[in-house]
Scaffold this active site. Structure first.
Site, PDB file in Angstrom:
ATOM      1  N   GLU A 258      -3.431   7.707  -3.781  1.00 20.66           N
ATOM      2  CA  GLU A 258      -3.486   6.433  -3.073  1.00 20.66           C
ATOM      3  C   GLU A 258      -3.306   5.314  -4.089  1.00 20.66           C
ATOM      4  O   GLU A 258      -4.102   5.199  -5.028  1.00 20.66           O
ATOM      5  CB  GLU A 258      -4.814   6.255  -2.338  1.00 20.66           C
TER       6      GLU A 258
ATOM      7  N   TYR B 150       0.854  -1.194   0.000  1.00 22.42           N
ATOM      8  CA  TYR B 150       0.000   0.000   0.000  1.00 22.42           C
ATOM      9  C   TYR B 150       0.884   1.236   0.000  1.00 22.42           C
ATOM     10  O   TYR B 150       1.918   1.258   0.670  1.00 22.42           O
ATOM     11  CB  TYR B 150      -0.873   0.013   1.265  1.00 22.42           C
TER      12      TYR B 150
END
Ligand code: GDP
Ligand code: MN
Length: 404
Positions: free
Chosen positions: A213, A125
């Site tokens: 993101e 991530y």
């Protein structure tokens, strides 16, 4: 402003960020052609078909009409058309869309990047955002990729790596290496990750973004690091100097009332309550919303008509508020500083007459320059408009209107 995954990936690629390659399509036939082209470009023989909507959670989301997931894998070229057809034109419901879901107008046909090899593919991530508390940018990364990051932050806060970057100094080489190291990478994968982070940070700064993101960032089985997904949030205040990016706006993804308000120069955000409000100035709008709550109502919207409010903006504001069926009363709260209260009062009366059939009570609170004259115009108009000069009066009138 948000943009689609396929657009975000193109933008990132322009900054040298490695991405999962793909081609966008708006029909099942176009999806098939995209797959043929992609095969020629990348050699891939498996295809990932991804719904393009402004919301995440697509992989686990479901198309209402067909039961298809929002992200599906086709292991044969012949399957692409049918699988894309089960997504296109459907309504995708994910944890981020709400129960009503979002219509899918486009799919991204992407190469499969989870192919087998020397090591297992591994998901990470990564996000970059502005940290207002420290006035710096922060890179957040985690080995727990592909998962809901809020859940990771809650259960395993130690698994989230944070690296703050002074915007004046920029990202330093040692910082990118530190993040790659903390993610447990070494050798080629480490070098690739450093390149990835550096390019990603350049893209973040270069596009005037407020948030990136990338979930997941993938380490392929042959140690390439690439963006499988990309959520890019552009800073609206910088769009004037990013004309190319401003063109990527997709109005179909936005609330139609908010789009209409934007055209009239109004700052409008729809909320769930029953009292519509029209106010000049964001601070006064916040105070007005508090007041509505104190009087037992719930604000139906935030609407700032700005400093230069006139009859036209008041009318536009009215029309937008009246399209919301939940609205039981409208409170107009204007401070006459630059704008004079009598002109606003005339604007309200004109707008009221021009719209005609307004069935909800309207409470107008005018304060400041020519407040008394304004109140007089409202009171003498013969319309179902109530004037109030103090906040307390206005609150009482709203309460009375709701109790009817
Ligand atoms: P999101 O669910 O909206 O966040 O969409 P993502 O772009 O993150 O994709 C969801 C999931 O699809 C990923 O977490 C992967 O597990 C899967 N996926 C994406 N690309 C590929 C691929 O190339 N091959 C395979 N097998 N799975 C993929
Ligand atoms: Mn994702």
């Amino acid at each position: 402003m948000n943009i689609h995954e396929y657009q975000a990936k193109e933008v990132l690629k322009g900054y040298g960020v490695r991405i999962q390659e793909g081609i966008v399509a708006d029909s099942p036939e176009a999806a098939h052609e995209a797959a043929v082209k992609l095969n020629a470009q990348t050699g891939t023989s498996w295809y990932v078909i991804k719904a393009q909507i402004h919301a995440g959670g697509r992989g686990k989301g479901e198309i209402k009409e067909t039961g298809s997931r929002g992200v599906v894998l086709a292991k044969k070229l012949e399957d692409v058309k049918e699988k894309a057809g089960a997504i296109l034109g459907g309504t995708l419901v994910t944890i981020q869309t709400g129960a009503e879901g979002k219509k899918v107008n486009k799919v991204l046909v992407a190469e499969d990047v989870y192919y087998p090899g020397a090591s297992e593919p591994k998901e990470y991530y990564m996000s970059i955002l502005l940290d207002r508390a420290t006035g710096s940018n922060v890179i957040m990364a985690s080995t727990e990729g592909g998962m809901d990051i809020e859940e990771v932050a809650e259960k395993h806060p130690e698994k989230i790596i944070k690296e703050w970057i002074d915007p004046k100094v920029g990202l330093q080489g040692f910082q990118a290496r530190k993040v790659a190291f903390k993610l447990g990478l070494s050798g080629t994968a480490h070098k690739e990750m450093v390149k990835f982070i550096t390019a990603l940070y350049n893209a973040y700064v270069g596009t005037d973004s407020s948030q990136f993101e990338i979930n997941p960032v993938l380490k392929t089985s042959d140690d390439k690091i690439l963006a499988v997904d990309a959520k890019v949030n552009l800073d609206d205040n910088a769009l004037y100097r990013q004309p190319k990016l401003a063109e990527l706006r997709d109005l179909a993804e936005e609330d139609p009332l908010e789009v209409e308000a934007g055209k009239s120069g109004l700052n409008y955000v729809k909320l769930d309550g029953n009292v519509g409000c029209m106010v000049n100035g964001a601070g006064l709008a916040m105070a007005t919303m508090d007041m509505i709550k104190l009087s037992g109502g719930e604000p139906a919207n935030f609407l700032d008509v700005g400093g230069g409010a006139n009859a036209t903006t008041v009318e536009a504001g009215f029309r937008i508020i009246l399209q919301d069926p939940n609205v039981k009363a409208i409170l107009i709260n204007v401070f006459g500083g630059i704008v004079r209260c009598d002109r606003i009062a005339n604007g309200v009366v004109e707008a009221y007459k021009s719209i005609g059939d307004i069935r909800v009570p309207i409470i107008v609170r005018l304060q400041g320059t020519n407040a008394e004259e304004g109140a007089k115009i409202i009171d003498e108009s013969g319309l179902k408009v109530f004037s109030a000069i103090t906040l307390k009066e206005a609150a009482e009138r709203v309460k009375a209107a709701l109790e009817k």
